[in-house]
Design a protein around this motif. Structure first.
Motif, PDB file in Angstrom:
ATOM      1  N   GLU A  16      59.846 -80.399  57.846  1.00  0.00           N
ATOM      2  CA  GLU A  16      59.152 -79.650  58.896  1.00  0.00           C
ATOM      3  C   GLU A  16      60.131 -78.823  59.711  1.00  0.00           C
ATOM      4  OE1 GLU A  16      55.830 -78.179  60.617  1.00  0.00           O
ATOM      5  OE2 GLU A  16      55.896 -79.621  58.949  1.00  0.00           O
ATOM      6  N   MET A  17      61.333 -79.360  59.904  1.00  0.00           N
ATOM      7  CA  MET A  17      62.350 -78.619  60.646  1.00  0.00           C
ATOM      8  C   MET A  17      62.753 -77.361  59.886  1.00  0.00           C
ATOM      9  SD  MET A  17      63.897 -78.727  63.524  1.00  0.00           S
ATOM     10  CE  MET A  17      65.333 -78.116  64.397  1.00  0.00           C
ATOM     11  N   LEU A  18      62.867 -77.455  58.557  1.00  0.00           N
ATOM     12  CA  LEU A  18      63.202 -76.277  57.757  1.00  0.00           C
ATOM     13  C   LEU A  18      62.111 -75.214  57.879  1.00  0.00           C
ATOM     14  CD1 LEU A  18      64.768 -77.682  54.450  1.00  0.00           C
ATOM     15  CD2 LEU A  18      65.925 -76.700  56.432  1.00  0.00           C
ATOM     16  N   LYS A  19      60.860 -75.625  57.830  1.00  0.00           N
ATOM     17  CA  LYS A  19      59.763 -74.668  57.987  1.00  0.00           C
ATOM     18  C   LYS A  19      59.863 -73.961  59.337  1.00  0.00           C
ATOM     19  CE  LYS A  19      56.442 -77.287  55.177  1.00  0.00           C
ATOM     20  NZ  LYS A  19      55.145 -78.039  55.215  1.00  0.00           N
ATOM     21  N   LEU A  20      60.207 -74.725  60.362  1.00  0.00           N
ATOM     22  CA  LEU A  20      60.315 -74.165  61.701  1.00  0.00           C
ATOM     23  C   LEU A  20      61.480 -73.178  61.791  1.00  0.00           C
ATOM     24  CD1 LEU A  20      59.809 -76.126  64.967  1.00  0.00           C
ATOM     25  CD2 LEU A  20      61.845 -74.724  64.720  1.00  0.00           C
ATOM     26  N   LEU A  21      62.627 -73.569  61.253  1.00  0.00           N
ATOM     27  CA  LEU A  21      63.817 -72.727  61.347  1.00  0.00           C
ATOM     28  C   LEU A  21      63.713 -71.472  60.495  1.00  0.00           C
ATOM     29  CD1 LEU A  21      66.604 -75.470  61.306  1.00  0.00           C
ATOM     30  CD2 LEU A  21      65.882 -74.077  63.256  1.00  0.00           C
ATOM     31  N   PHE A  22      62.950 -71.539  59.407  1.00  0.00           N
ATOM     32  CA  PHE A  22      62.811 -70.384  58.527  1.00  0.00           C
ATOM     33  C   PHE A  22      61.441 -69.731  58.652  1.00  0.00           C
ATOM     34  CE2 PHE A  22      66.072 -72.763  55.817  1.00  0.00           C
ATOM     35  CZ  PHE A  22      67.126 -72.110  56.441  1.00  0.00           C
ATOM     36  N   SER A  23      60.848 -69.869  59.830  1.00  0.00           N
ATOM     37  CA  SER A  23      59.539 -69.263  60.082  1.00  0.00           C
ATOM     38  C   SER A  23      59.646 -67.776  60.396  1.00  0.00           C
ATOM     39  CB  SER A  23      58.859 -69.971  61.257  1.00  0.00           C
ATOM     40  OG  SER A  23      59.601 -69.762  62.455  1.00  0.00           O
ATOM     41  N   GLY A  24      60.860 -67.291  60.634  1.00  0.00           N
ATOM     42  CA  GLY A  24      61.042 -65.921  61.095  1.00  0.00           C
ATOM     43  C   GLY A  24      60.989 -65.823  62.611  1.00  0.00           C
ATOM     44  N   HIS A  25      60.767 -66.971  63.257  1.00  0.00           N
ATOM     45  CA  HIS A  25      60.694 -67.021  64.729  1.00  0.00           C
ATOM     46  C   HIS A  25      61.421 -68.264  65.219  1.00  0.00           C
ATOM     47  CE1 HIS A  25      57.581 -63.850  64.648  1.00  0.00           C
ATOM     48  NE2 HIS A  25      57.155 -64.470  63.573  1.00  0.00           N
ATOM     49  N   GLU A  82      65.994 -62.389  61.431  1.00  0.00           N
ATOM     50  CA  GLU A  82      66.030 -61.037  60.863  1.00  0.00           C
ATOM     51  C   GLU A  82      66.021 -61.088  59.338  1.00  0.00           C
ATOM     52  OE1 GLU A  82      68.817 -56.985  60.998  1.00  0.00           O
ATOM     53  OE2 GLU A  82      69.301 -58.716  62.255  1.00  0.00           O
ATOM     54  N   ARG A  83      66.791 -62.005  58.757  1.00  0.00           N
ATOM     55  CA  ARG A  83      66.843 -62.120  57.300  1.00  0.00           C
ATOM     56  C   ARG A  83      65.491 -62.569  56.729  1.00  0.00           C
ATOM     57  NH1 ARG A  83      71.743 -61.740  54.901  1.00  0.00           N
ATOM     58  NH2 ARG A  83      70.926 -62.788  53.052  1.00  0.00           N
ATOM     59  N   VAL A  84      64.835 -63.507  57.413  1.00  0.00           N
ATOM     60  CA  VAL A  84      63.520 -63.968  56.947  1.00  0.00           C
ATOM     61  C   VAL A  84      62.513 -62.825  56.971  1.00  0.00           C
ATOM     62  CG1 VAL A  84      61.570 -65.471  57.482  1.00  0.00           C
ATOM     63  CG2 VAL A  84      63.892 -66.378  57.566  1.00  0.00           C
ATOM     64  N   ARG A  85      62.514 -62.069  58.054  1.00  0.00           N
ATOM     65  CA  ARG A  85      61.555 -60.968  58.177  1.00  0.00           C
ATOM     66  C   ARG A  85      61.823 -59.857  57.168  1.00  0.00           C
ATOM     67  NH1 ARG A  85      61.720 -62.370  63.898  1.00  0.00           N
ATOM     68  NH2 ARG A  85      63.470 -60.962  64.267  1.00  0.00           N
ATOM     69  N   GLU A  86      63.087 -59.718  56.746  1.00  0.00           N
ATOM     70  CA  GLU A  86      63.433 -58.712  55.732  1.00  0.00           C
ATOM     71  C   GLU A  86      63.362 -59.282  54.326  1.00  0.00           C
ATOM     72  OE1 GLU A  86      67.293 -57.347  56.827  1.00  0.00           O
ATOM     73  OE2 GLU A  86      66.571 -56.200  58.566  1.00  0.00           O
ATOM     74  N   ASP A  87      62.864 -60.522  54.216  1.00  0.00           N
ATOM     75  CA  ASP A  87      62.692 -61.201  52.927  1.00  0.00           C
ATOM     76  C   ASP A  87      64.019 -61.358  52.187  1.00  0.00           C
ATOM     77  OD1 ASP A  87      61.014 -62.567  51.220  1.00  0.00           O
ATOM     78  OD2 ASP A  87      60.641 -60.825  49.941  1.00  0.00           O
ATOM     79  N   LYS A  88      65.094 -61.595  52.935  1.00  0.00           N
ATOM     80  CA  LYS A  88      66.401 -61.860  52.348  1.00  0.00           C
ATOM     81  C   LYS A  88      66.596 -63.367  52.229  1.00  0.00           C
ATOM     82  CE  LYS A  88      68.668 -57.698  54.159  1.00  0.00           C
ATOM     83  NZ  LYS A  88      69.790 -57.187  55.019  1.00  0.00           N
TER      84      LYS A  88
END
Length: 452
Positions: A236-245, A288-294
């Motif tokens: 769940e922590m990974l989902k939170l950290l890589f949510s883009g927010h 920023e990387r998540v939102r740019e799909d990197k």
């Protein structure tokens, strides 16, 4: 047994009266079946052709309503897991607490779950805190909607008719930018404490305000996270950290008093001005990387979140007289061991974290053969990215980062020039090596890493 009997007598909720859902046509919600993935459409049509009810449900419908592209699709159906499994050759039944079916179609995996019955305390298997351990009682669509956590996740989309079935006014809540819990929030948090984390993540990701009734019990009930398996908490922590927010999520975690169950050292980190700046930069970079799909690395991000605690422990050990290199590795182990009690950080991710940390003192050595060896390290790029974050946070001079960037991309002659331009602190080491070693001898000075 006594506890369950008392709960049955005094706390059993009254059966909710049956009510018809809102049937929202495409003219109002605007989601065409063509916007769904081909695999999701195929799973629904196959089930419907066999006489079963089947809907795209949950996050995919929610994301389409707010204009985001779903990353995955879930299907809810009246078919049992065994019936679903029999219809799709490339499928498998998984799960202990909840049995679901993964249907593979090309590169996609569609998660198919059977409608579940309404749940009460005496029918479900729970632990002493009320957390549901196992419950596979099947029900109808209305009961299934009641079982879901938030109203915005209890939306059912029928690709055949392009209609949204809404039992709990989820579409209206999305329009009003409100995240509202289905049922009594305290009961729902006891059933699954991870819902408190999910509320923070969804609110930040979707730009929704958490309904006061759902927010009020969180600080009081946060200790329930102590009973959640560490592996599930880490997921769940990974989902939170890589949510883009992630930055907004962590700020909200602290505001709601939830961070102690995830990153116990987070308070220590952000209370230091340099540490707060470093963590903020790392989270902004990840978002920023998540939102740019990197691509993003869990190891890199956890290394940034915990670095200043390692730095503090390292300096304390050196001040106590421990040799620098062993002191660093002892500090790394101490910090990661402290996290392991809360988060089941995998061995692979822990190795990545340590590799990044261990490279940092080696960037201080810009003489002899050391730079050549360092740029050949498999984790050099991650280590250099980490070094750049340290410089951006003001921890070290940006000149160090620029020097290594030029050295890594220079030809042989240019690298020789860069070595001659090495800062004064590196020059004595090079001279001592020339006096003590024969010409052409290979070797490396003893490691004396210093932290900025």
């Amino acid at each position: 047994m006594i506890r369950k009997l008392l709960r049955k007598v005094f706390r059993r909720p009254a059966t909710s009266p049956h009510h018809e859902p809102a049937l929202i046509p495409i003219e109002q919600h605007g989601i065409a079946r063509s916007q769904l993935s081909p695999a999701a459409r195929k799973v629904c049509s196959t089930l419907q052709e066999k006489g079963f009810k089947a809907f795209v449900v949950g996050g995919a419908v929610r994301d389409l309503l707010i204009g985001q592209t779903p990353k995955d699709y879930d299907v809810a159906t009246s078919a049992t897991p065994e019936e679903v499994r029999a219809l799709f050759r490339r499928s498998r039944i998984i799960g202990r607490r909840f049995k679901i079916v993964h249907v593979m179609s090309g590169p996609e995996t569609i998660e198919v779950s059977t409608f579940r019955a309404s749940q009460d305390a005496e029918s479900a298997e729970t632990d002493e805190h009320g957390r549901v351990l196992r419950d596979n009682v099947f029900g109808n669509q209305e009961e299934d909607a009641t079982r879901r956590d938030f109203t915005v996740n209890a939306l059912y989309y029928d690709p055949g008719t392009e209609t949204i079935v809404d039992y709990h006014h989820g579409v209206a809540d999305i329009q009003q930018k409100t995240l509202r819990m289905i049922g009594d929030p305290r009961t729902r948090y006891r059933e699954d404490p991870v819902r408190m984390l999910r509320a923070v993540r969804l609110g930040a990701k979707l730009g929704l305000s958490l309904d006061p009734a759902a927010r009020h019990p969180i600080r009081e009930m946060a200790p329930l996270l102590e009973n959640v398996p560490a592996a599930r908490l880490f997921d769940e922590m990974l989902k939170l950290l890589f949510s883009g927010h992630s930055l907004k999520c962590l700020q909200q975690l602290r505001a709601e008093g939830l961070h102690h169950g995830l990153l116990p050292l987070l308070d220590v980190i952000v209370e230091q001005p340099a540490g707060e700046r470093f963590v903020t930069l790392a989270l902004e970079n990840t978002d920023e990387r998540v939102r740019e799909d990197k691509s993003v690395s869990p190891g890199f991000l956890f290394a940034t979140l915990l670095w200043h605690e390692v730095l503090q422990q390292w300096e304390r050990r050196k001040a106590a007289g421990e040799p620098s290199q062993p002191a660093l590795f002892e500090a790394m182990d101490e910090v990661l061991d402290g996290q392991a009690r809360k988060l089941a950080i995998t061995r692979r991710i822990a190795t990545d974290i340590k590799d990044i940390w261990a490279l940092q003192p080696r960037f201080d050595k810009r003489a002899g053969k050391t730079p050549y060896r360092l740029i050949e390290q498999p984790r050099y790029r991650a280590g250099w990215d980490f070094l750049r974050l340290r410089a951006q946070a003001g921890e070290i001079p940006m000149e160090v980062v620029d020097w290594w960037d030029r050295f890594a991309h220079a030809n042989h002659d240019a690298r020789d020039e860069l070595l001659l331009e090495a800062p004064p602190e590196a020059a004595p080491a090079r001279k001592r090596r020339r006096r003590k070693r024969k010409p052409g001898a290979r070797g490396e000075a003893p490691a004396t890493p210093e932290s900025a």
